[in-house]
Design a protein around this motif. Structure first.
Motif, mmCIF file in Angstrom:
data_model
loop_
_atom_site.group_PDB
_atom_site.id
_atom_site.type_symbol
_atom_site.label_atom_id
_atom_site.label_comp_id
_atom_site.label_asym_id
_atom_site.label_seq_id
_atom_site.Cartn_x
_atom_site.Cartn_y
_atom_site.Cartn_z
ATOM 1 N N UNK A 98 2.948 16.676 -1.535
ATOM 2 C CA UNK A 98 2.219 16.261 -0.337
ATOM 3 C C UNK A 98 1.324 15.095 -0.711
ATOM 4 N N UNK A 99 1.482 13.991 0.004
ATOM 5 C CA UNK A 99 0.709 12.774 -0.282
ATOM 6 C C UNK A 99 -0.111 12.424 0.961
ATOM 7 N N UNK A 100 -1.414 12.558 0.854
ATOM 8 C CA UNK A 100 -2.316 12.183 1.941
ATOM 9 C C UNK A 100 -3.007 10.877 1.579
ATOM 10 N N UNK A 101 -2.893 9.900 2.448
ATOM 11 C CA UNK A 101 -3.488 8.607 2.152
ATOM 12 C C UNK A 101 -3.680 7.796 3.419
ATOM 13 N N UNK A 102 -3.809 6.479 3.225
ATOM 14 C CA UNK A 102 -3.989 5.555 4.334
ATOM 15 C C UNK A 102 -2.899 4.496 4.263
ATOM 16 N N UNK A 103 -2.366 4.128 5.417
ATOM 17 C CA UNK A 103 -1.411 3.031 5.494
ATOM 18 C C UNK A 103 -2.121 1.808 6.049
ATOM 19 N N UNK A 104 -1.895 0.682 5.405
ATOM 20 C CA UNK A 104 -2.574 -0.553 5.799
ATOM 21 C C UNK A 104 -1.544 -1.629 6.114
ATOM 22 N N UNK A 105 -1.692 -2.233 7.264
ATOM 23 C CA UNK A 105 -0.836 -3.336 7.676
ATOM 24 C C UNK A 105 -1.716 -4.356 8.386
ATOM 25 N N UNK A 145 -4.290 3.326 9.186
ATOM 26 C CA UNK A 145 -4.122 4.655 9.777
ATOM 27 C C UNK A 145 -3.901 5.694 8.683
ATOM 28 N N UNK A 146 -4.443 6.907 8.929
ATOM 29 C CA UNK A 146 -4.223 8.022 8.014
ATOM 30 C C UNK A 146 -2.796 8.533 8.165
ATOM 31 N N UNK A 147 -2.238 9.044 7.081
ATOM 32 C CA UNK A 147 -0.867 9.526 7.102
ATOM 33 C C UNK A 147 -0.733 10.735 6.190
ATOM 34 N N UNK A 148 0.137 11.662 6.579
ATOM 35 C CA UNK A 148 0.509 12.802 5.745
ATOM 36 C C UNK A 148 1.975 12.612 5.357
ATOM 37 N N UNK A 149 2.204 12.274 4.120
ATOM 38 C CA UNK A 149 3.559 12.016 3.649
ATOM 39 C C UNK A 149 4.100 13.234 2.904
#
Length: 413
Positions: A99-106, A111-115
């Protein structure tokens, strides 16, 4: 006990025009009330059936039935651990997971994301997520290519198109560097997850090897996802399987994260039964009023029937049949109308949303963004039977009152 005369008279009285327009009005109102109550209850139960079905087919298509996660260090000999879990009673399939919890930046968007980092060939055994993904689904994830599959709402908020690059920001796992800049990894959007609900705005998938490389874990995993045979026993089965491993583990099931949805659906279903049956009961009380007035209108007829040899039960059954016909008419009309509307409920609500320009179910809040409907024949039969039974019970007092009339007193007036 049930004589043909009672049936004949009851059917004739139910078809005959009452002398008082008020009696006719109450009779029609009772039929309409029962029909509306039955129709509303069938539509409501169909909607609840639809929500339950969508919870099972959509949300649990991507949310594992159960999960076990290492408390401390990641699991190194995970192949052996996976084999041990697979032997657990009630376990159908097991897949490794990070489980990878992080932030996506563009650009300026973040935005926060649960991968969920998965092995595609193992994940397809426990999940139906492929059915809600564009392109090749999970098979598009290749080790070392840093590909991401994101929920369509999440990709839309970041302004991402297929093939666009995005930066994944991860917290530093070294406690001595916790206040330092986060880890940055570049990924490419290769697919979209289109569940049509809340998960589209927060969930994504990546390959297990890419997560291991990004976190520096080598060939270790964080835990495992499980598919179990009995969905409602997922917590117990997962806990039993986890006891086979010599690690300290967190044990979770879908009931921990999504169980409140199932409980809410069942609670609303129960409340709907009570409220709508009260509506039907109120409509059935109109049958009491109709028959009481009908008895008063036909006091002379009742007296003549008694002098001709009609027994008390024949008189009672006559008015019970008359009232029961109202209940049957209302139940049949409500069942047919409710069933037809339930079959097209989703399309009708979608049309209404387009006409008024408003969405009733916001995908940022609800787990789906449309009103589902699934008609069950058992619901139709049960609701109709209860409405008819309540109508029959409503006839008892007027019927007993009719049988208690004295012929001499009535004919002597």
């Amino acid at each position: 006990m049930f004589k043909p005369l009672a049936l004949f008279l009851g059917l004739r009285y139910s078809r005959a025009r009452a002398r008082s327009g008020f009696v006719s009005f109450i009779s029609v109102a009772s039929v309409l009330g029962i029909a509306l109550g039955v129709m509303a209850l069938i539509m409501g139960l169909s909607a609840m059936n639809g929500f339950e079905q969508e919870l099972r087919s959509r949300v649990l298509a991507v949310i594992p039935h159960g999960e076990v996660e290492a408390v401390g260090e990641p699991i190194a000999d995970w192949h052996q651990a996976q084999w041990q879990l697979q032997k657990g009673e009630g376990v159908l399939a097991v897949a490794p997971l990070i489980r990878v919890n992080g932030m996506l930046e563009k650009g300026n968007q973040m935005k926060a994301v649960q991968l969920r980092a998965v092995l595609p060939e193992a994940e397809t055994a426990i999940s139906d997520a492929d059915h809600y993904m564009t392109g090749d689904g999970l098979e598009a994830l290749k080790p070392g290519e840093n590909g991401l599959i994101l929920g369509q709402q999440l990709a839309k908020r970041l302004g991402l198109q297929l093939g666009d690059a995005v930066t994944l920001l991860l917290p530093n796992s070294d406690p001595n560097l916790a206040m330092k800049a986060p880890l940055q990894r570049r990924f490419t959007l290769i697919g979209l997850l289109e569940l049509g609900g809340q998960l589209d705005g927060m969930l994504g998938f990546m390959h297990l090897a890419d997560a291991q490389a990004a976190l520096g874990w080598g060939d270790k995993v964080q835990g495992f996802s499980l598919k179990v045979r009995e969905l409602m026993q997922a917590q117990t089965i997962t806990f039993s399987a986890a006891n086979r491993l010599p690690y300290r583990l967190y044990v979770r099931s879908w009931m921990n994260s999504q169980g409140y949805l199932y409980q809410d659906i069942q609670m609303v279903r129960t409340v709907m039964y009570v409220v709508m049956l009260m509506v039907v009961a109120v409509a059935c009380f109109n049958i009491v009023s109709t028959l009481v007035l009908a008895v008063n209108e036909k006091r002379g007829d009742i007296a003549i029937l008694k002098t001709m040899g009609a027994g008390n039960w024949q008189i009672r059954l006559t008015f019970m049949v008359q009232g029961l016909m109202n209940g049957l008419a209302g139940a049949i009309a409500g069942a047919v109308t409710g069933s037809l509307l339930s079959l097209y409920l989703s399309d009708l609500i979608a049309l209404l949303e387009r006409l008024i320009g408003h969405r009733f179910l916001n995908p940022d809040i609800y787990f789906i963004d449309f009103l589902p409907s699934q008609l069950h024949l058992t619901d139709v039969l049960l609701v109709s039977a209860v409405a008819v039974l309540m109508s029959l019970l409503a006839t008892l007092y007027p019927a007993w009152r009719a049988s208690g009339l004295a012929p001499a007193r009535e004919l002597g007036r």
